[in-house]
Design an enzyme around this catalytic site. Structure first.
Site, mmCIF file in Angstrom:
data_model
loop_
_atom_site.group_PDB
_atom_site.id
_atom_site.type_symbol
_atom_site.label_atom_id
_atom_site.label_comp_id
_atom_site.label_asym_id
_atom_site.label_seq_id
_atom_site.Cartn_x
_atom_site.Cartn_y
_atom_site.Cartn_z
ATOM 1 N N GLY A 150 67.358 -16.016 10.830
ATOM 2 C CA GLY A 150 68.734 -16.240 11.290
ATOM 3 C C GLY A 150 69.636 -16.670 10.138
ATOM 4 O O GLY A 150 69.170 -17.280 9.180
ATOM 5 N N MET A 186 71.400 -26.273 19.455
ATOM 6 C CA MET A 186 70.219 -25.539 18.974
ATOM 7 C C MET A 186 69.199 -26.491 18.356
ATOM 8 O O MET A 186 69.372 -27.704 18.393
ATOM 9 C CB MET A 186 70.648 -24.482 17.975
ATOM 10 N N GLY A 187 68.167 -25.919 17.759
ATOM 11 C CA GLY A 187 67.152 -26.739 17.090
ATOM 12 C C GLY A 187 65.733 -26.276 17.323
ATOM 13 O O GLY A 187 64.791 -26.853 16.782
ATOM 14 N N GLN A 194 77.231 -23.074 15.971
ATOM 15 C CA GLN A 194 76.593 -24.011 15.036
ATOM 16 C C GLN A 194 76.095 -23.341 13.764
ATOM 17 O O GLN A 194 75.781 -24.002 12.788
ATOM 18 C CB GLN A 194 75.391 -24.689 15.723
ATOM 19 N N ASP A 227 67.974 -25.845 11.797
ATOM 20 C CA ASP A 227 67.109 -26.690 12.641
ATOM 21 C C ASP A 227 66.496 -27.872 11.872
ATOM 22 O O ASP A 227 66.033 -28.818 12.487
ATOM 23 C CB ASP A 227 65.953 -25.858 13.224
ATOM 24 N N GLY A 235 63.645 -19.352 6.690
ATOM 25 C CA GLY A 235 63.049 -20.416 7.489
ATOM 26 C C GLY A 235 61.546 -20.231 7.586
ATOM 27 O O GLY A 235 60.950 -19.462 6.811
HETATM 28 O O1 F6P Z 1 66.398 -21.143 13.904
HETATM 29 C C1 F6P Z 1 67.799 -21.163 13.974
HETATM 30 C C2 F6P Z 1 68.263 -20.860 15.367
HETATM 31 O O2 F6P Z 1 69.675 -20.889 15.372
HETATM 32 C C3 F6P Z 1 67.678 -21.757 16.450
HETATM 33 O O3 F6P Z 1 68.288 -23.016 16.485
HETATM 34 C C4 F6P Z 1 67.895 -20.902 17.670
HETATM 35 O O4 F6P Z 1 66.960 -21.210 18.683
HETATM 36 C C5 F6P Z 1 67.656 -19.517 17.153
HETATM 37 O O5 F6P Z 1 67.873 -19.556 15.760
HETATM 38 C C6 F6P Z 1 68.550 -18.476 17.759
HETATM 39 O O6 F6P Z 1 68.177 -17.236 17.255
HETATM 40 P P1 F6P Z 1 68.994 -15.893 17.514
HETATM 41 O O7 F6P Z 1 70.077 -15.833 16.480
HETATM 42 O O8 F6P Z 1 67.984 -14.839 17.348
HETATM 43 O O9 F6P Z 1 69.575 -15.966 18.895
#
Ligand code: F6P
Length: 361
Positions: A11, A182-183, A287, A140, A115
């Site tokens: 991400g 998020m997190g 975020q 996160d 990550g």
């Molecule tokens: O790992 C970062 C994060 O933003 C998490 O906090 C969240 O659960 C996830 O990625 C969301 O991912 P996506 O962009 O695939 O919806």
């Protein structure tokens, strides 16, 4: 050291461009070394025509810009890569092709900014002989072996500012505002946003909550004259004996499971039990977007510079990290051992409890 490859995986996150800029500027200024940008994460090492030269000139001005100029992907795992064979989707290990591509590009090292998922891929490539180094990225803040990841402080700033705005509307309407942040499976964003934004309730994955205790806190506040309350709920929070709320299951050779929905569940329970008006806000990708805060710009620049020094020292298979005030490095194997959880009996949780914040325990 003549040519470094750099990619951003997983991400996006505020500060990615600042790391890219740090890598390019330091490679050029300090080592007179060329940098090749690889587009869309590991996809750029599998698919054709996805690389470009990065020079100090074409990274000019990107320090304050969110996202990543290289693009990213959280689906492109070379060890489980989705391909279509005779019209049918299949999952294949294309890591051998990735290694050949790295060689054919003449890269004497590859910087993976990512990550836990991308760093695991980086470590697997390293084990296959690839000269890889890592930079820890994620809002996160769940990566082991670094005190903090870049992007985290920006996410906390953004979410805290959202709480400031929700306070005023909550006060005006005498409402309970529930904010889902998020997190993933750790509560760092919720904890620091809750403290920074003055929340009354903070629910995090590390402390399964008792909804009765949460409701009692809100009722007690109302009785003592505070008609509005703010609850910050981490997307990975769960009730005692309950499970994490899942939006989408993981895909084979694709993205990981997506969390979400706990904010609405908590909101419905609070409304039923306290008979107060409740509204739920899911902050979501707000975020992750936008300009990095100054702390993240500086940390990203330090990481970018330090990772080039790691390459110069031939310390492949390592990741740069922050320990206290110093930039150090650790083996990638240390960084991917597990998730860095919030300690529940010390530090910020205790600070928050000392000022009356309820964690539902
Ligand atoms: O790992 C970062 C994060 O933003 C998490 O906090 C969240 O659960 C996830 O990625 C969301 O991912 P996506 O962009 O695939 O919806």
């Amino acid at each position: 050291m003549r040519r470094i490859g750099v990619l951003t995986g997983g991400g996006d996150c505020p500060g990615l461009n600042a790391v890219i800029r740090g890598v390019v500027k330091s490679a050029s200024t300090k080592y007179n070394c060329e940098v090749i940008g690889i587009e869309d994460g590991f996809d750029g090492l599998v698919l054709p025509d996805k690389t470009r030269n990065l020079t100090p000139l074409n990274v000019r001005g990107i320090l304050p810009i969110g996202g990543t100029i290289l693009g990213t992907s959280n689906r492109a795992n070379p060890f489980q890569y989705k391909v279509t064979i005779d019209g049918k989707p299949e999952v294949r290990d294309v890591s051998g092709d990735v290694i050949k591509k790295i060689q054919s590009l003449g890269l004497d090292s590859l910087v993976v900014i990512g990550g836990d998922g991308s760093l695991k891929i980086a470590y697997e490539l390293f084990k296959k002989g690839c000269p890889v180094v890592g930079v820890p990225k994620t809002i996160d803040n769940d990566i082991m072996a670094t005190d903090v990841t870049f992007g985290f402080n920006t996410a906390v700033q953004t979410a805290s500012e959202a709480l400031d705005r929700l306070h005023t509307t909550a006060e005006s309407h005498h409402r309970v505002m529930v904010v889902e942040v998020m997190g993933r499976y750790v509560g760092w964003i919720a904890l620091e946003t809750g403290i920074g934004g003055g929340a009354d309730v903070i629910l995090i994955p590390e402390i399964p909550f008792d909804i009765a205790k949460v409701c009692q806190k809100i009722i007690d506040r109302k009785k003592s004259g505070s008609k509005a309350s703010i609850a910050v709920v981490s997307e990975g929070a769960k009730p005692i004996g309950g499970a994490v709320s899942i939006l989408c299951a993981p895909e084979e050779g694709g993205s990981a499971e997506r969390l979400g929905g706990i904010g609405n569940k908590v909101g419905a329970d609070i409304s039923r039990c306290t008979e107060m008006e409740v509204r739920v806000t899911v902050l979501g990708h707000l975020q992750r977007g936008g300009t990095p805060c100054a702390f993240d710009r500086i940390l990203s620049t330090r990481f970018g510079v330090a990772v080039v020094d790691l390459i110069a020292d031939k310390r492949f298979g390592e990741m740069v990290c922050l320990k206290g005030q110093e930039i150090e490095s650790v083996p990638l194997s240390e960084a991917i051992k597990g998730q860095k959880k919030v300690p529940t009996e010390e530090g910020l949780v205790k600070t928050a409890e000392s000022i009356g914040v309820c964690f539902g325990r």
